[in-house]
Design a protein around this motif. Sequence first.
Motif, PDB file in Angstrom:
ATOM      1  N   SER A 191     -19.355   4.878   5.568  1.00  0.00           N
ATOM      2  CA  SER A 191     -18.607   5.852   5.620  1.00  0.00           C
ATOM      3  C   SER A 191     -17.467   5.570   4.570  1.00  0.00           C
ATOM      4  CB  SER A 191     -17.841   6.530   6.872  1.00  0.00           C
ATOM      5  OG  SER A 191     -16.866   5.641   7.416  1.00  0.00           O
ATOM      6  N   ARG A 192     -16.305   6.668   4.462  1.00  0.00           N
ATOM      7  CA  ARG A 192     -15.280   5.945   3.622  1.00  0.00           C
ATOM      8  C   ARG A 192     -14.350   5.032   4.514  1.00  0.00           C
ATOM      9  NH1 ARG A 192     -14.451  11.704   3.493  1.00  0.00           N
ATOM     10  NH2 ARG A 192     -12.538  11.758   4.368  1.00  0.00           N
ATOM     11  N   PHE A 193     -14.283   5.255   5.548  1.00  0.00           N
ATOM     12  CA  PHE A 193     -13.672   4.016   6.355  1.00  0.00           C
ATOM     13  C   PHE A 193     -14.329   2.761   6.091  1.00  0.00           C
ATOM     14  CE2 PHE A 193     -14.521   2.078  10.468  1.00  0.00           C
ATOM     15  CZ  PHE A 193     -13.391   1.270  10.720  1.00  0.00           C
ATOM     16  N   GLY A 194     -15.623   2.762   6.293  1.00  0.00           N
ATOM     17  CA  GLY A 194     -16.360   1.779   6.118  1.00  0.00           C
ATOM     18  C   GLY A 194     -16.490   0.929   4.953  1.00  0.00           C
ATOM     19  N   ARG A 195     -16.292   1.899   3.808  1.00  0.00           N
ATOM     20  CA  ARG A 195     -16.359   1.220   2.507  1.00  0.00           C
ATOM     21  C   ARG A 195     -14.808   0.716   2.302  1.00  0.00           C
ATOM     22  NH1 ARG A 195     -18.050   4.803  -2.823  1.00  0.00           N
ATOM     23  NH2 ARG A 195     -16.172   6.203  -2.279  1.00  0.00           N
ATOM     24  N   ALA A 196     -13.935   1.419   2.669  1.00  0.00           N
ATOM     25  CA  ALA A 196     -12.534   0.906   2.678  1.00  0.00           C
ATOM     26  C   ALA A 196     -12.476  -0.782   3.427  1.00  0.00           C
ATOM     27  CB  ALA A 196     -11.670   1.699   3.238  1.00  0.00           C
ATOM     28  N   ARG A 236      -8.437   8.577   2.129  1.00  0.00           N
ATOM     29  CA  ARG A 236      -8.902   7.069   2.680  1.00  0.00           C
ATOM     30  C   ARG A 236      -9.586   6.992   3.741  1.00  0.00           C
ATOM     31  NH1 ARG A 236      -3.732   7.697   1.835  1.00  0.00           N
ATOM     32  NH2 ARG A 236      -3.211   7.520  -0.368  1.00  0.00           N
ATOM     33  N   TRP A 237      -9.496   7.918   4.903  1.00  0.00           N
ATOM     34  CA  TRP A 237     -10.192   7.910   6.082  1.00  0.00           C
ATOM     35  C   TRP A 237     -11.173   8.927   6.226  1.00  0.00           C
ATOM     36  CZ3 TRP A 237      -8.925   4.048   9.745  1.00  0.00           C
ATOM     37  CH2 TRP A 237      -8.025   3.135   9.674  1.00  0.00           C
ATOM     38  N   GLY A 238     -12.206   8.507   7.072  1.00  0.00           N
ATOM     39  CA  GLY A 238     -13.373   9.491   7.124  1.00  0.00           C
ATOM     40  C   GLY A 238     -14.415   8.736   7.755  1.00  0.00           C
ATOM     41  N   PHE A 239     -15.047   9.116   8.918  1.00  0.00           N
ATOM     42  CA  PHE A 239     -15.981   8.342   9.648  1.00  0.00           C
ATOM     43  C   PHE A 239     -17.463   8.338   9.428  1.00  0.00           C
ATOM     44  CE2 PHE A 239     -11.688   7.529  11.229  1.00  0.00           C
ATOM     45  CZ  PHE A 239     -11.629   6.188  11.491  1.00  0.00           C
ATOM     46  N   HIS A 262       0.860  -1.172  -0.116  1.00  0.00           N
ATOM     47  CA  HIS A 262       0.088  -0.046   0.188  1.00  0.00           C
ATOM     48  C   HIS A 262       0.987   1.191  -0.075  1.00  0.00           C
ATOM     49  CE1 HIS A 262       0.448  -0.783   4.460  1.00  0.00           C
ATOM     50  NE2 HIS A 262       0.534   0.632   4.268  1.00  0.00           N
ATOM     51  N   ARG A 297     -14.850  -2.772   3.966  1.00  0.00           N
ATOM     52  CA  ARG A 297     -15.725  -3.760   3.248  1.00  0.00           C
ATOM     53  C   ARG A 297     -14.696  -4.270   2.240  1.00  0.00           C
ATOM     54  NH1 ARG A 297     -20.242  -0.968   1.344  1.00  0.00           N
ATOM     55  NH2 ARG A 297     -19.954   0.875   2.252  1.00  0.00           N
ATOM     56  N   TYR A 313      -4.491   1.214   0.262  1.00  0.00           N
ATOM     57  CA  TYR A 313      -5.101   1.011   1.656  1.00  0.00           C
ATOM     58  C   TYR A 313      -4.470   0.335   2.373  1.00  0.00           C
ATOM     59  CZ  TYR A 313      -8.964   3.473  -0.341  1.00  0.00           C
ATOM     60  OH  TYR A 313      -9.973   4.438  -0.915  1.00  0.00           O
ATOM     61  N   ASP A 314      -4.284   0.326   3.723  1.00  0.00           N
ATOM     62  CA  ASP A 314      -3.628  -0.371   4.632  1.00  0.00           C
ATOM     63  C   ASP A 314      -4.468  -1.412   5.332  1.00  0.00           C
ATOM     64  OD1 ASP A 314      -1.846  -1.580   6.531  1.00  0.00           O
ATOM     65  OD2 ASP A 314      -1.282   0.412   7.815  1.00  0.00           O
ATOM     66  N   ALA A 351      -8.526  -0.297  13.596  1.00  0.00           N
ATOM     67  CA  ALA A 351      -9.596   0.565  13.753  1.00  0.00           C
ATOM     68  C   ALA A 351     -10.986   0.014  14.104  1.00  0.00           C
ATOM     69  CB  ALA A 351      -9.773   1.799  12.768  1.00  0.00           C
ATOM     70  N   ARG A 360     -12.191  -6.623   3.339  1.00  0.00           N
ATOM     71  CA  ARG A 360     -13.226  -8.192   3.696  1.00  0.00           C
ATOM     72  C   ARG A 360     -13.222  -8.801   2.074  1.00  0.00           C
ATOM     73  NH1 ARG A 360     -18.045  -9.366   2.735  1.00  0.00           N
ATOM     74  NH2 ARG A 360     -18.835  -7.137   3.070  1.00  0.00           N
ATOM     75  N   ARG A 397     -19.062  10.875   6.900  1.00  0.00           N
ATOM     76  CA  ARG A 397     -19.848  11.398   5.823  1.00  0.00           C
ATOM     77  C   ARG A 397     -20.013  10.146   4.923  1.00  0.00           C
ATOM     78  NH1 ARG A 397     -18.169  16.122   2.041  1.00  0.00           N
ATOM     79  NH2 ARG A 397     -19.094  15.646   0.067  1.00  0.00           N
ATOM     80  N   LEU A 418     -20.765   4.387  10.287  1.00  0.00           N
ATOM     81  CA  LEU A 418     -19.436   4.082  10.117  1.00  0.00           C
ATOM     82  C   LEU A 418     -19.474   3.042   8.744  1.00  0.00           C
ATOM     83  CD1 LEU A 418     -18.005   3.130  13.642  1.00  0.00           C
ATOM     84  CD2 LEU A 418     -17.283   5.023  12.073  1.00  0.00           C
ATOM     85  N   GLN A 449     -10.928   7.985  -4.400  1.00  0.00           N
ATOM     86  CA  GLN A 449     -10.652   8.302  -2.839  1.00  0.00           C
ATOM     87  C   GLN A 449      -9.209   8.356  -2.357  1.00  0.00           C
ATOM     88  OE1 GLN A 449     -13.794   5.986  -0.465  1.00  0.00           O
ATOM     89  NE2 GLN A 449     -12.318   5.786   1.252  1.00  0.00           N
ATOM     90  N   ALA A 481      -4.311  -1.222   9.396  1.00  0.00           N
ATOM     91  CA  ALA A 481      -4.896  -0.186  10.109  1.00  0.00           C
ATOM     92  C   ALA A 481      -6.397  -0.004  10.006  1.00  0.00           C
ATOM     93  CB  ALA A 481      -4.391   1.254   9.501  1.00  0.00           C
ATOM     94  N   LEU A 482      -7.108  -0.374   8.787  1.00  0.00           N
ATOM     95  CA  LEU A 482      -8.775  -0.464   8.805  1.00  0.00           C
ATOM     96  C   LEU A 482      -8.962  -1.303   9.716  1.00  0.00           C
ATOM     97  CD1 LEU A 482      -8.798  -0.191   4.933  1.00  0.00           C
ATOM     98  CD2 LEU A 482      -9.693   1.611   6.703  1.00  0.00           C
ATOM     99  N   LEU A 536     -13.242   3.987  -4.932  1.00  0.00           N
ATOM    100  CA  LEU A 536     -12.449   3.744  -3.922  1.00  0.00           C
ATOM    101  C   LEU A 536     -10.764   4.166  -4.327  1.00  0.00           C
ATOM    102  CD1 LEU A 536     -13.508   0.358  -2.372  1.00  0.00           C
ATOM    103  CD2 LEU A 536     -12.751   2.183  -1.142  1.00  0.00           C
ATOM    104  N   ALA A 562     -19.812   7.677   1.922  1.00  0.00           N
ATOM    105  CA  ALA A 562     -18.820   7.492   0.784  1.00  0.00           C
ATOM    106  C   ALA A 562     -19.695   7.506  -0.542  1.00  0.00           C
ATOM    107  CB  ALA A 562     -17.930   6.443   1.048  1.00  0.00           C
TER     108      ALA A 562
END
Lengths: 249, 313
Positions: free
Chosen positions: B180-185, A112-115, A75, B187, B201-202, B209, B190, A117, B177, A106, B205-206, A103, A119
Amino acid sequence: MPDPALSLRGLVKRYGALTVTDHVSLDAAPGAIHAVIGPNGAGKTTLMQLVSGFVAPDAGAVLLNGRDVTRLKPHRRARQGLARSFQLTAVLPEMSVRENVALAVQSRLGLRWGFLRRAAGDARFDAPADQVLARLGLADRADVPAARLSHGERRQLELAMALALDPAVLLLDEPLAGAGPEETARLVSLLSGLRGGPAVLLIEHDMAAVFALADTISVLDQGRVIASGPPEAIRDDPAVQAAYLGESL
Amino acid sequence: MRGWVLPAAIFAALAVLPFLPLGAQSGFVMLLATRAMILGLAALSLDLMLGGGGLVSFGHAAFLGLGAYAVAMLDAAGMNDALYVVPAALGAAVAFALPTGAIALRTRGVNYIMITLAFAQMLFFAFGSLADYGGDDGYTLNAHTTIGGVRLLAHPGGLYAATLLLLLLAYALCRVLLASRFGRALRGVRQNRARMQALGYDPFALQLAATLIGGALCALAGVLLVNQAEFASPAYASWQRSGDLLMMVILGGVGSLHGAILGAAAVVALEEALSRVTEHWPLIYGPLLVLAVIFLRGGLAGIGAGIGKRRDA
Ligand SMILES: Nc1ncnc2c1ncn2[C@@H]1O[C@H](COP(=O)(O)OP(=O)(O)OP(=O)(O)O)[C@@H](O)[C@H]1O
Ligand SMILES: [Mg+2]
């Protein structure tokens, strides 16, 4: 010739007694297509894995825009401008085609992060994603889950994701495998349109496409580069013809 | 059926339940429903990790134990207000999730399952060795957790209301969550880990979290659980309980979030019903769950969606 965007220096990879990558050194210049060909099992995909960081080399170095990235995880390399496709297509099956590409957008934008809003539907990602999809002729498939795409469409989606990263170096592992004649023609014209963009390292078995597209060809056999040069020189190289055992080039 | 109908129906049902004329049974029903919601909160937090990040944690009950023992230890020190209890529970969960998650996430598949199980078992035995807090026998609370000094959780109705509110908030949080962008990444990881790495993407880290958030939410369930039982036991962190939580998520339908609540309710109801029939109820309970998992594709949440689809058609 401009400085190489990607430079491989003496890469070695062994699996037990088998040396799959044997002191491979090669460069890929920005705006040019460097094809890597070779018989099945020559070590092409392994080379791709070494470059993108999914497999660690036993020796040698990978330089991305002059920086040593040999120890970086996949990554991290991606964030430094390296994009790739996989020989066995890798898409996100449960997400829509648009979300797959979003993605990538993004990630390119560093968001890459955002909790909080939502997506999906975020125009910052969807608009550039739709542009790339249009370029690849996938616009009318944008809302379909990637799992429902045909094999050829999946390959195109992979390419769309890679392009959406706006990479400095693009690694493509057999992007034409399994594509019909029409699809092949379209993909070849798309790939030749990349000239002037990223440095492309292209693995491909379709020799007509390789000779139409490549600025430079390296031939891999049993992990070693046995020839490297412009297409005309490669075609006439006796070592290459021997490796392919008379398959017509 | 629109995606929000089933979750809305679940929460509406939970909201009206205390007002139904259940007569003599009402106290008992409330007790069971509260327990189902508490375990539903725990299962929901596991679904964030499992359905979101593909993390099959077999040690999630560790966080129930951490929440419960945070309450117990502060109780012994005479501190019972949520002002102390909640930060302590969340802090303990994060302090445990960070190192154990970081180690477990170095592995995949069966190894990940075994390592999360091992860490939870370590905690289980650690709780059992706390002589000052009853050791294996557990610890009886002196007082319920107060909220701003108010003894809300001491009353069944108050506990029910607080649990329902927390469950609703946690559900909404997990929904937001995952979208969100975090959640989409997450998923994305997975669905295809290598693809996400190649996009920059790491996964580590995801998923870490997700583990921290899931663990923290589950610790809150532990706080509620100890308040309902007025008792903290090492068994809260047992591997059987971790297995139950996994079952609830799978039975309810992985990744749907509200399915985890349905799954918890089903397991609580099943346990109760079967334990009346025979003391060997686990012999029936186990195979029943296995059958349910095999035959209910998409889980209980999937049945709801299926019925809706048939009606739409
Ligand atoms: N993880 C591994 N462990 C052991 N051997 C491996 C591993 N990966 C690849 N190999 C071996 O290394 C050799 C090169 O494989 P690689 O996939 O790189 O070839 P390739 O040139 O991409 O072939 P193809 O044209 O069929 O895609 C093969 O002999 C393969 O069996
Ligand atoms: Mg290959």
